[in-house]
Design an enzyme around this catalytic site. Sequence first.
Site, mmCIF file in Angstrom:
data_model
loop_
_atom_site.group_PDB
_atom_site.id
_atom_site.type_symbol
_atom_site.label_atom_id
_atom_site.label_comp_id
_atom_site.label_asym_id
_atom_site.label_seq_id
_atom_site.Cartn_x
_atom_site.Cartn_y
_atom_site.Cartn_z
ATOM 1 N N ASP A 10 92.959 34.672 -128.993
ATOM 2 C CA ASP A 10 94.288 33.984 -128.518
ATOM 3 C C ASP A 10 95.132 33.494 -129.570
ATOM 4 O O ASP A 10 94.731 33.563 -130.761
ATOM 5 C CB ASP A 10 93.732 32.774 -127.500
ATOM 6 N N ASN A 27 86.568 21.200 -121.373
ATOM 7 C CA ASN A 27 86.898 21.717 -119.739
ATOM 8 C C ASN A 27 86.074 22.842 -119.332
ATOM 9 O O ASN A 27 86.130 23.441 -118.480
ATOM 10 C CB ASN A 27 88.365 21.565 -119.521
ATOM 11 N N HIS A 68 86.613 25.772 -120.913
ATOM 12 C CA HIS A 68 87.294 26.858 -121.165
ATOM 13 C C HIS A 68 86.598 27.841 -122.178
ATOM 14 O O HIS A 68 86.029 27.555 -123.081
ATOM 15 C CB HIS A 68 88.896 26.936 -121.581
ATOM 16 N N GLU A 79 91.537 28.510 -118.972
ATOM 17 C CA GLU A 79 91.429 27.277 -118.451
ATOM 18 C C GLU A 79 90.789 27.337 -116.741
ATOM 19 O O GLU A 79 90.627 28.298 -116.357
ATOM 20 C CB GLU A 79 92.802 26.615 -118.294
HETATM 21 P P1 PGA Z 1 86.748 23.813 -130.894
HETATM 22 O O1 PGA Z 1 87.617 24.575 -129.700
HETATM 23 O O2 PGA Z 1 86.289 24.725 -131.602
HETATM 24 O O3 PGA Z 1 88.038 23.157 -131.776
HETATM 25 O O4 PGA Z 1 86.048 22.506 -130.417
HETATM 26 C C1 PGA Z 1 86.901 25.104 -128.810
HETATM 27 C C2 PGA Z 1 87.684 25.816 -127.744
HETATM 28 O O5 PGA Z 1 88.553 25.027 -127.264
HETATM 29 O O6 PGA Z 1 87.445 26.913 -127.142
#
Ligand code: PGA
Length: 240
Positions: A66, A135, A137, A142
Amino acid sequence: MNVIIVSNYESMSEEVAKIVTGQIANKPNSVLGLATGGSPVGVYKLLQESYSRGVDFSQLTTFNLDEYVGLGEDHPQSYRHYMEEHLFSKVNVKKENTHIPNGVVQDLQAECYRYEELIKRAGGIDLQLLGIGTNGHIGFNEPGTEFGSTTQVVDLAQSTIKDNARYFASLDEVPTQALSMGIKSIMQARNIVLMANGGSKAHAIFAAVKGPVTPDVPASVLQLHPSVTFVVDQAAGSKL
Ligand code: PGA
């Protein structure tokens, strides 16, 4: 689904880096799907070390999950910038073989089609790395994202904006949209490794591994994939 619980962030990073270097050893021209965020920083550090020990990245093709809409490669919080800093500039991967959705093009929809097409043309992803949001995702898919989704423009959840605000000067500076590979794009990868550390991920990991398969928890779709490994530290795995 294979779940590996390790003691801490360092062991999580070692375990995942081992899987990546194993993939490169088996197939030097692998197509890797890459993730950003805090979770894979340690993995990329170890991959840099493996490069100094002789692992060759020159035949790889990479696709990132992304990119923020509106952040160009010069922006320190763009994922292109992140990847250059943590991996690409430190190993001998060819820049033209590294792909990240472009979040500053005029026609975002066309960029999504182009990206999905590029993945197809490369023969699909051999090994996809994933983090997970608090959450649930994966990528920036999301809760509520359709399982049939391909690369698309997404609105970030408020919780994601809050989680990611730590990288920006203020909450207002966090982009509200991103381009993200879809759930279907991720599920088409031949092998998937999801990594998570810390107690803030414990609920999401429990829901993804033991909960019902539902778009409310995007990572739960991975229960349907034939080759998935979760590598989590004790805190993230504490509810399993
Ligand atoms: P993070 O993010 O590795 O910074 O915890 C993971 C994500 O949001 O997929």
